[in-house]
Scaffold this active site. Structure first.
Site, PDB file in Angstrom:
ATOM      1  N   ASP A 224       1.021   6.683  12.850  1.00  0.00           N
ATOM      2  CA  ASP A 224       0.273   6.135  12.053  1.00  0.00           C
ATOM      3  C   ASP A 224      -1.436   6.478  12.776  1.00  0.00           C
ATOM      4  O   ASP A 224      -1.558   6.339  13.868  1.00  0.00           O
ATOM      5  CB  ASP A 224      -0.168   4.291  11.366  1.00  0.00           C
ATOM      6  CG  ASP A 224       1.363   4.320  10.997  1.00  0.00           C
ATOM      7  OD1 ASP A 224       2.444   4.449  11.224  1.00  0.00           O
ATOM      8  OD2 ASP A 224       1.109   4.084   9.964  1.00  0.00           O
ATOM      9  N   HIS A 226      -4.134   5.973  10.474  1.00  0.00           N
ATOM     10  CA  HIS A 226      -5.396   5.673  10.084  1.00  0.00           C
ATOM     11  C   HIS A 226      -6.944   5.849   9.501  1.00  0.00           C
ATOM     12  O   HIS A 226      -6.972   5.028  10.264  1.00  0.00           O
ATOM     13  CB  HIS A 226      -4.824   4.272   9.926  1.00  0.00           C
ATOM     14  CG  HIS A 226      -3.675   3.563   9.607  1.00  0.00           C
ATOM     15  ND1 HIS A 226      -3.957   3.545   8.010  1.00  0.00           N
ATOM     16  CD2 HIS A 226      -2.445   2.866   9.481  1.00  0.00           C
ATOM     17  CE1 HIS A 226      -2.602   3.614   7.469  1.00  0.00           C
ATOM     18  NE2 HIS A 226      -1.686   2.551   8.930  1.00  0.00           N
ATOM     19  N   ASP A 253       1.120   7.945   6.882  1.00  0.00           N
ATOM     20  CA  ASP A 253      -0.413   7.277   7.173  1.00  0.00           C
ATOM     21  C   ASP A 253      -1.123   7.533   7.668  1.00  0.00           C
ATOM     22  O   ASP A 253      -1.707   7.032   8.850  1.00  0.00           O
ATOM     23  CB  ASP A 253       0.333   5.962   7.824  1.00  0.00           C
ATOM     24  CG  ASP A 253       0.700   5.317   6.755  1.00  0.00           C
ATOM     25  OD1 ASP A 253       1.351   5.517   5.569  1.00  0.00           O
ATOM     26  OD2 ASP A 253       0.849   3.385   6.659  1.00  0.00           O
ATOM     27  N   ASP A 256      -6.636   5.267   4.732  1.00  0.00           N
ATOM     28  CA  ASP A 256      -6.868   4.190   4.810  1.00  0.00           C
ATOM     29  C   ASP A 256      -6.710   3.313   6.203  1.00  0.00           C
ATOM     30  O   ASP A 256      -6.601   3.822   7.014  1.00  0.00           O
ATOM     31  CB  ASP A 256      -5.394   3.450   3.685  1.00  0.00           C
ATOM     32  CG  ASP A 256      -5.244   3.934   2.097  1.00  0.00           C
ATOM     33  OD1 ASP A 256      -6.317   4.656   2.257  1.00  0.00           O
ATOM     34  OD2 ASP A 256      -4.412   3.929   1.927  1.00  0.00           O
ATOM     35  N   ARG A 257      -7.633   2.210   5.640  1.00  0.00           N
ATOM     36  CA  ARG A 257      -7.827   1.408   6.767  1.00  0.00           C
ATOM     37  C   ARG A 257      -9.466   2.270   8.018  1.00  0.00           C
ATOM     38  O   ARG A 257     -10.265   0.741   7.101  1.00  0.00           O
ATOM     39  CB  ARG A 257      -7.103   0.895   7.170  1.00  0.00           C
ATOM     40  CG  ARG A 257      -5.478   0.081   6.572  1.00  0.00           C
ATOM     41  CD  ARG A 257      -5.578  -1.365   6.572  1.00  0.00           C
ATOM     42  NE  ARG A 257      -4.675  -2.382   6.216  1.00  0.00           N
ATOM     43  CZ  ARG A 257      -4.694  -3.059   5.957  1.00  0.00           C
ATOM     44  NH1 ARG A 257      -5.657  -4.067   6.320  1.00  0.00           N
ATOM     45  NH2 ARG A 257      -3.856  -3.753   5.280  1.00  0.00           N
ATOM     46  N   ASN A 285       3.807   5.486   3.734  1.00  0.00           N
ATOM     47  CA  ASN A 285       3.603   4.413   2.707  1.00  0.00           C
ATOM     48  C   ASN A 285       2.420   4.510   2.052  1.00  0.00           C
ATOM     49  O   ASN A 285       1.864   4.505   0.868  1.00  0.00           O
ATOM     50  CB  ASN A 285       3.789   3.376   2.400  1.00  0.00           C
ATOM     51  CG  ASN A 285       3.158   2.201   3.547  1.00  0.00           C
ATOM     52  OD1 ASN A 285       2.912   3.153   4.576  1.00  0.00           O
ATOM     53  ND2 ASN A 285       2.532   1.505   3.080  1.00  0.00           N
ATOM     54  N   HIS A 286       0.897   4.999   2.696  1.00  0.00           N
ATOM     55  CA  HIS A 286      -0.276   4.925   2.451  1.00  0.00           C
ATOM     56  C   HIS A 286      -0.817   6.391   2.349  1.00  0.00           C
ATOM     57  O   HIS A 286      -1.946   6.563   1.482  1.00  0.00           O
ATOM     58  CB  HIS A 286      -1.052   5.171   3.729  1.00  0.00           C
ATOM     59  CG  HIS A 286      -1.659   3.564   3.895  1.00  0.00           C
ATOM     60  ND1 HIS A 286      -2.019   2.361   3.265  1.00  0.00           N
ATOM     61  CD2 HIS A 286      -0.682   2.528   4.528  1.00  0.00           C
ATOM     62  CE1 HIS A 286      -2.248   1.117   3.357  1.00  0.00           C
ATOM     63  NE2 HIS A 286      -1.215   1.487   4.296  1.00  0.00           N
ATOM     64  N   HIS A 334       8.752   7.853   8.100  1.00  0.00           N
ATOM     65  CA  HIS A 334       7.317   6.921   7.965  1.00  0.00           C
ATOM     66  C   HIS A 334       8.258   5.568   8.378  1.00  0.00           C
ATOM     67  O   HIS A 334       7.588   4.554   9.349  1.00  0.00           O
ATOM     68  CB  HIS A 334       6.969   7.269   7.463  1.00  0.00           C
ATOM     69  CG  HIS A 334       5.607   6.499   7.718  1.00  0.00           C
ATOM     70  ND1 HIS A 334       4.774   6.088   8.303  1.00  0.00           N
ATOM     71  CD2 HIS A 334       5.440   4.670   6.903  1.00  0.00           C
ATOM     72  CE1 HIS A 334       3.740   5.637   8.169  1.00  0.00           C
ATOM     73  NE2 HIS A 334       4.523   4.752   7.265  1.00  0.00           N
ATOM     74  N   ARG A 382       7.527  -7.109   4.225  1.00  0.00           N
ATOM     75  CA  ARG A 382       6.382  -6.763   3.189  1.00  0.00           C
ATOM     76  C   ARG A 382       6.416  -6.586   1.902  1.00  0.00           C
ATOM     77  O   ARG A 382       5.475  -6.624   1.087  1.00  0.00           O
ATOM     78  CB  ARG A 382       6.591  -5.330   3.970  1.00  0.00           C
ATOM     79  CG  ARG A 382       5.908  -4.965   5.389  1.00  0.00           C
ATOM     80  CD  ARG A 382       5.721  -3.112   5.581  1.00  0.00           C
ATOM     81  NE  ARG A 382       6.172  -2.881   6.945  1.00  0.00           N
ATOM     82  CZ  ARG A 382       5.105  -2.667   7.211  1.00  0.00           C
ATOM     83  NH1 ARG A 382       3.914  -2.217   6.664  1.00  0.00           N
ATOM     84  NH2 ARG A 382       5.150  -2.340   8.559  1.00  0.00           N
ATOM     85  N   HIS A 409       5.104   3.215  11.219  1.00  0.00           N
ATOM     86  CA  HIS A 409       4.515   2.099  10.145  1.00  0.00           C
ATOM     87  C   HIS A 409       4.522   0.736  10.701  1.00  0.00           C
ATOM     88  O   HIS A 409       3.767  -0.084  10.439  1.00  0.00           O
ATOM     89  CB  HIS A 409       5.985   2.420   9.757  1.00  0.00           C
ATOM     90  CG  HIS A 409       5.875   1.452   7.317  1.00  0.00           C
ATOM     91  ND1 HIS A 409       5.211   0.948   7.108  1.00  0.00           N
ATOM     92  CD2 HIS A 409       6.513  -0.067   7.256  1.00  0.00           C
ATOM     93  CE1 HIS A 409       5.155   0.502   5.810  1.00  0.00           C
ATOM     94  NE2 HIS A 409       6.504   0.487   6.029  1.00  0.00           N
TER      95      HIS A 409
END
Length: 480
Positions: A224, A226, A253, A256-257, A285-286, A334, A382, A409
């Site tokens: 990730d 991010h 990923d 995001d964030r 997943n993002h 991922h 999650r 992840h």
């Protein structure tokens, strides 16, 4: 120990957990709340405090479970509705979130923050219903990629940034990287051109891509990133830019964030266009609409460009492969593995990936699942996917003639973690995640014998833009 002594001890342990929480040591705080629950399991606050830790660690399923227990103990405990609603929002379950925030408003009618969360959930429920009605009443719109007239898109005379031409050159991509580093925007025409070019490349790839590692070569695998653009640049400056002799795989990923998500994904896409055989990108997943609406990427792209640009990013994300097999021996995915014992690589190849991820099934599990230390399977912490044990990992690998799973992840203090008797490695490449976790970043460099070396790195400074800056009303949902 008497009941009174147990109660006193539980409160003291809870206070220790609260102190650890304030220091950002969420896992340690969870351990203290666990102890408090064991000493006195009838106190709702212990569960909601633990739920808040789980929200911070993105364990939304566990947060929902804790908040639900708290409500079973006291149906008027407003913090439990608040925590559960926040977890539902994080998973894009807006109707469930709205119910919980409605309960908070009834219990705390003058709470301004609760009102804002209620309105945010209500807005998303209405948006989803509106979009569903539009799609059911009208024929499908042409994809943005087919609507654009890029050739006739003007570049204003006052634009002083890079003007890349195709095919891209290394110098052009490095010029783009520097331009973005200076917090300047690439003209929308050139962004559209890069997105169209990378979409064509990705669209032609299978859902599972086989990547050889010829004798004497290597490949770098990153987890990730991010939206941490300056840390991405540090990876390249430290370990070399992508090239035919220094290939990379980024395991989902990208966005995001972090609030430089557009810069991260645009540079990765530019390098993919430049080196289609030597830059590999996995879907995380993002890379999905529901996550992008909550965690900032949609807001960022709309702020810097337009809704149309965001829609094109979504179309590109649909084309990203779900997994890679490196050197015939290492599967990179991922999230993780499956709820079924019989999954073969050919089953992955047959997945229809060019869509938004479903709530369950192989695609969802590949994006969301996590390993666990005990054998067997368990519900996901999650709230999506599942937790799978080392025996599940071993059986999948042996059945498919593989040696190892590499996945991402999850933030790891060292930037990576080895599990499942050495047959699974988690790699995470966003150091000091969200400017608060204090973790190292890492990448794995695999050689032609499929042996790896972990290379760690620390966070570097970035301009003063906080994480989730473009998430709007969602940013306060998770304490940012």
């Amino acid at each position: 120990m008497s009941a009174e002594e147990g109660t006193t001890k539980a409160e003291a342990v809870k206070d220790e957990g609260n102190a650890l929480f304030k220091m950002g040591r969420y896992a340690d705080a969870v351990a203290k709340y666990n102890e408090a629950v064991e000493l006195d399991p009838e106190v709702p606050a212990y569960y909601t405090n633990r739920a808040f830790c789980h929200l911070k660690m993105e364990n939304h399923g566990l947060a929902i479970a804790d908040a639900t227990v708290a409500l079973e103990l006291d149906k008027t405990y407003f913090k439990a509705y608040y925590r559960r609603g926040s977890a539902h929002m994080a998973l894009g379950r807006y109707k469930e979130a709205l119910k919980d925030f409605k309960s908070v408003r009834q219990l705390k009618p003058n709470d301004k923050d609760a009102f804002e969360k209620f309105k945010a959930a209500e807005k998303e429920v209405k948006r989803v219903a509106f979009e569903k009605a539009i799609h059911s009443d009208s024929p499908a719109d042409k994809p943005v990629a087919e609507q654009l007239d890029i050739e006739n898109m003007p570049v204003e005379s006052g634009y002083a940034g890079p003007r890349p031409t195709f095919p891209l050159s290394s110098d052009m991509v490095l010029e783009i990287a520097q331009h973005l580093k200076e917090q300047k925007q690439l003209h929308r025409k050139f962004v559209f051109q890069i997105l169209i070019a990378v979409k064509e490349q990705l669209d032609a790839l299978p859902t599972l891509v086989d990547v050889p590692i010829p004798d004497g070569t290597h490949i770098n695998v990153c987890g990730d990133t991010h939206g941490q653009y300056y840390d991405l640049l540090n990876i390249f400056e430290t370990f070399g830019y992508p090239s035919a002799s220094n290939p990379y795989l980024f395991n989902g990923d990208f966005v995001d964030r972090g609030s430089f998500s557009l810069e991260v994904v645009l540079l990765l896409f530019a390098f993919k266009v430049l080196h289609p055989e030597h830059v590999h990108l996995t879907r995380g997943n993002h890379e999905s609409l529901s996550m992008n609406k909550i965690y900032g990427f949609e807001g960022e792209v709309k702020h810097k460009y337009s809704q149309q640009m965001f829609q094109l990013f979504t179309e590109v994300f649909h084309c990203l492969p779900l997994a890679y097999v490196l050197g015939g021996k290492i599967m990179v995915v991922h999230g993780g593995l499956f709820s079924r014992d019989d999954v073969m690589l050919d089953d992955i190849r047959k997945i229809d990936r060019k869509r938004e991820p479903p709530d369950e099934g192989l695609m969802s599990e590949m994006l969301w699942s996590d390993p666990q230390p005990m054998n067997g399977r368990a519900p996901s912490k999650r709230g999506v996917g599942l937790s799978f044990g080392p025996d599940v990992t071993a059986a999948f690998l042996d059945r498919n003639g593989l040696d190892m799973v590499v996945r991402s992840h999850e933030v790891k203090d060292a930037g990576f973690e080895v599990e499942a008797n050495g047959r699974l490695v988690t790699i995470f490449s966003a150091p000091n995640y969200c400017d608060q976790m204090g973790n190292q970043g890492a990448l794995l460099r695999f050689d032609s014998s499929c042996k790896y070396e972990a290379k760690q790195f620390s966070a570097v400074p970035h301009p003063p833009v906080r994480p989730m800056a473009y998430a709007g009303s969602m940013s306060g949902m998770f304490g940012y």
